[in-house]
Design an enzyme around this catalytic site. Sequence first.
Site, PDB file in Angstrom:
ATOM      1  CB  CYS A   1      11.164 -30.768 -60.314  1.00  0.00           C
ATOM      2  SG  CYS A   1      10.518 -31.949 -59.745  1.00  0.00           S
TER       3      CYS A   1
HETATM    4  O1  KQY Z   1       7.656 -31.340 -58.954  1.00  0.00           O
HETATM    5  C1  KQY Z   1       8.152 -30.365 -59.552  1.00  0.00           C
HETATM    6  N1  KQY Z   1       7.816 -30.179 -60.953  1.00  0.00           N
HETATM    7  C2  KQY Z   1       8.583 -29.189 -58.848  1.00  0.00           C
HETATM    8  C3  KQY Z   1       9.095 -29.204 -57.459  1.00  0.00           C
HETATM    9  C4  KQY Z   1       9.057 -27.738 -57.113  1.00  0.00           C
HETATM   10  C5  KQY Z   1       9.506 -27.974 -55.802  1.00  0.00           C
HETATM   11  C6  KQY Z   1       9.531 -26.218 -55.350  1.00  0.00           C
HETATM   12  N2  KQY Z   1      10.155 -26.143 -54.094  1.00  0.00           N
END
Ligand code: KQY
Length: 375
Positions: free
Chosen positions: A365
């Site tokens: 992420c």
């Molecule tokens: O799963 C993702 N690509 C991002 C997670 C984002 C979490 C925001 N608090």
Amino acid sequence: MLALRARRITLRTLKSTPDRDKFWMPAEYERHSGCWMLWPERCDNWRSGAKPAQAAFVSVATAISLGEPVTVGASAQQFQNARARLGDHIRVVEMSANDAWVRDSGPTFVIDSRGRRRAVDWMFNAWGGHAGGLYSPWDRDDEVARKIAEIESADRYRAPFVLEGGAIHVDGQGTCLTTEECLLNPNRNPHLSRAQIEDELRRYLGIRCVIWLGRGVYLDETDGHIDELACFVAPGQVALTWTADRSDPQYEISQDAYRRLKSARDAHGRLLTIHKIHQPDPITMTAEEAAGLDIREGTYPRRAGDRLPASYINFYIANKVLVMPLYDRRRDRAAARTLARLFPTRRIMGVRTREILLGGGNIHCITQQVPAPKR
Ligand code: KQY
């Protein structure tokens, strides 16, 4: 007379689509030119002034930099701090953003067979806008993809719908993997039907086939991003987060994903091989961790006792290394063994990422690959 040819530096916002221009999104396991990250600083998401998270981001950036060049965007206020904490071989540029999830706010790069690379700039609404999104405002995040495209000298497609990079995985050969929980959620594109969303994915990712899984990882605050649940590890091969514990709510979610994957065929008509990776034992936020957060109205509340969406699937595949999250010794070892078998040419690097997980995501992420153009 000396003929001077001006080098084109004008970056275009293109009116067509990647599909029409014969561009496609390559798989993450294909060659990269580099990787982008953003520096964490918001104190309502990262505890203790974001210092523990910043240390974890440094470890992730350092591990990735063993395989490919890394660029980190940091706000004006944090530029000096980020510059001082990151190794000199890591490029730091000033870039404002609302938070540090470049997988989602950043561009998805597409390439063509003529050696060109372009950026897709999705609309971003902080994982659901005012209907369940995680914070407001998100206007700076929505500009991140464009800024990165400029620095990478990439022409840009501005997609006319909301999507986060963490909500899709592709095999680079025409197949996209995603979840219904996220892409069909009315807080993203309520005006689009399932068939229309598939069409948009075809147009902007250059794919031909969408494989839909149901729900994402239990309590994933992104409305079930695929990048916590499952990913391609090679064409025709998918890794899936797993649990053997029938009493865990994740059990039924993973079973359902397994069934769907087993009965799916990819764009080439292949059946998929599925590699199960057992999740870590459930991880919850401690009272001390929750107390370290600033409280701000309109931001997703994080409380002591909350279960965190921990999964080994949220790794990043760099050129020579694969960077995976570490949580608990027993499960870490098994996950690392499986990943080493699946990626025999890469060094498996583990990073303790609890501090990133506390913010609601993990290594995948907070990273965004820049694929190498085709030679
Ligand atoms: O799963 C993702 N690509 C991002 C997670 C984002 C979490 C925001 N608090």
